[in-house]
Design a protein around this motif. Structure first.
Motif, PDB file in Angstrom:
ATOM      1  N   PHE A 163       0.831  -1.203   0.000  1.00 30.31           N
ATOM      2  CA  PHE A 163       0.000   0.000   0.000  1.00 30.31           C
ATOM      3  C   PHE A 163       0.870   1.260   0.000  1.00 30.31           C
ATOM      4  N   LEU A 164       1.995   1.184   0.680  1.00 30.31           N
ATOM      5  CA  LEU A 164       2.915   2.332   0.680  1.00 30.31           C
ATOM      6  C   LEU A 164       3.549   2.527  -0.696  1.00 30.31           C
ATOM      7  N   ASP A 165       3.833   1.406  -1.373  1.00 37.35           N
ATOM      8  CA  ASP A 165       4.376   1.492  -2.736  1.00 37.35           C
ATOM      9  C   ASP A 165       3.368   2.182  -3.652  1.00 37.35           C
ATOM     10  N   ASN A 166       2.108   1.814  -3.513  1.00 35.46           N
ATOM     11  CA  ASN A 166       1.051   2.442  -4.307  1.00 35.46           C
ATOM     12  C   ASN A 166       0.936   3.929  -3.965  1.00 35.46           C
ATOM     13  N   TYR A 167       1.083   4.239  -2.684  1.00 34.38           N
ATOM     14  CA  TYR A 167       1.043   5.632  -2.248  1.00 34.38           C
ATOM     15  C   TYR A 167       2.151   6.449  -2.915  1.00 34.38           C
ATOM     16  N   GLU A 168       3.375   5.903  -2.901  1.00 37.16           N
ATOM     17  CA  GLU A 168       4.513   6.615  -3.496  1.00 37.16           C
ATOM     18  C   GLU A 168       4.318   6.816  -4.991  1.00 37.16           C
ATOM     19  N   GLU A 169       3.744   5.819  -5.640  1.00 36.07           N
ATOM     20  CA  GLU A 169       3.483   5.912  -7.085  1.00 36.07           C
ATOM     21  C   GLU A 169       2.486   7.037  -7.380  1.00 36.07           C
ATOM     22  N   LYS A 170       1.405   7.087  -6.611  1.00 38.03           N
ATOM     23  CA  LYS A 170       0.386   8.120  -6.823  1.00 38.03           C
ATOM     24  C   LYS A 170       0.899   9.502  -6.440  1.00 38.03           C
ATOM     25  N   LYS A 171       1.746   9.555  -5.425  1.00 39.41           N
ATOM     26  CA  LYS A 171       2.352  10.827  -5.022  1.00 39.41           C
ATOM     27  C   LYS A 171       3.193  11.395  -6.162  1.00 39.41           C
ATOM     28  N   ALA A 172       3.982  10.524  -6.809  1.00 38.36           N
ATOM     29  CA  ALA A 172       4.819  10.962  -7.939  1.00 38.36           C
ATOM     30  C   ALA A 172       3.945  11.407  -9.112  1.00 38.36           C
ATOM     31  N   GLU A 173       2.862  10.679  -9.357  1.00 36.01           N
ATOM     32  CA  GLU A 173       1.952  11.037 -10.445  1.00 36.01           C
ATOM     33  C   GLU A 173       1.290  12.387 -10.183  1.00 36.01           C
ATOM     34  N   LEU A 174       0.909  12.619  -8.930  1.00 34.29           N
ATOM     35  CA  LEU A 174       0.285  13.895  -8.579  1.00 34.29           C
ATOM     36  C   LEU A 174       1.241  15.051  -8.835  1.00 34.29           C
ATOM     37  N   SER A 175       2.476  14.891  -8.417  1.00 33.25           N
ATOM     38  CA  SER A 175       3.480  15.929  -8.644  1.00 33.25           C
ATOM     39  C   SER A 175       3.694  16.170 -10.136  1.00 33.25           C
ATOM     40  N   GLN A 176       3.695  15.087 -10.903  1.00 30.45           N
ATOM     41  CA  GLN A 176       3.884  15.193 -12.354  1.00 30.45           C
ATOM     42  C   GLN A 176       2.700  15.906 -13.005  1.00 30.45           C
ATOM     43  N   LYS A 177       1.490  15.573 -12.579  1.00 31.08           N
ATOM     44  CA  LYS A 177       0.294  16.211 -13.135  1.00 31.08           C
ATOM     45  C   LYS A 177       0.311  17.715 -12.871  1.00 31.08           C
TER      46      LYS A 177
END
Length: 201
Positions: A76-90
């Motif tokens: 779940f933390l891995d998924n969190y980090e992935e979405k965090k990076a995507e949010l920053s990219q967006k």
């Protein structure tokens, strides 16, 4: 008689050429304006698509953090980090797409600051779960929800302006298309009339 015919022929040829050149110029200019307007419509659609993804990314980050707290499963933390990076990219993509819009840049700055605090708060809560920091329980939950709602609120304002721009740009595009086809119709009609007059002689 022959001289008059040659003179009339030259006059009508010159008029026909001038009309054709003028209409051709108007059509080329009109086509370029249509392409430009169409490009702005597509641009606005892209901004809207990128912006609409922000809310789902924030929700996914929150789900990842809460999933970890409930299950202690680090995936779940891995998924969190992935979405965090995507949010920053967006946010970076939206910043580039709206670089010419001061009001949208201001909103993106707000979203960026809220998202940083949002991720920090989520990470602090996860660390508290691991016993690395002290948890403030319900207070942490309230802070996280407030930050999430602030991101959604500012993003809703961002989208409201983009939809207004989209409506305006679609109307401009439709107007230019109408002008283009009107020019085409007038040009074609004028050419036919001139040819008919020429043939009458």
């Amino acid at each position: 008689m022959q001289k008059m015919f040659i003179r009339n022929f030259l006059i009508f040829s010159a008029i026909l050429f001038a009309c054709s050149a003028g209409i051709g110029y108007l059509l080329i200019t009109g086509e370029r304006q249509i392409d430009k307007s169409d490009g702005w419509v597509l641009h606005t659609h892209k901004v809207i698509i990128e912006s609409e993804a922000l809310n789902s990314l924030v929700a996914s980050m929150l789900a990842g953090q809460r999933g970890y707290l409930l299950s202690n499963d680090k995936s779940f933390l891995d998924n969190y980090e992935e979405k965090k990076a995507e949010l920053s990219q967006k946010i970076a993509i939206l910043s580039a797409l709206t670089a010419d819009n001061a009001s949208q840049q201001s909103r993106l700055d707000e979203i960026r600051q809220y998202s940083i605090r949002f991720s920090q708060q989520l990470e602090e809560t996860a660390q508290a779960k691991a016993g690395k920091t002290n948890s403030r329980g319900l207070n942490d939950v309230q802070i996280i929800d407030d930050l999430k709602n602030n991101i959604r609120r500012v993003n809703a304002n961002f989208l409201e302006e983009e939809y207004a721009l989209l409506d305006k740009r679609v109307k401009i595009l439709e107007s230019r298309k109408q002008q283009y086809f009107l020019t085409l119709l007038i040009g074609g009609t004028t050419a036919i009339i001139l040819l008919m007059i020429f043939n009458a002689y």
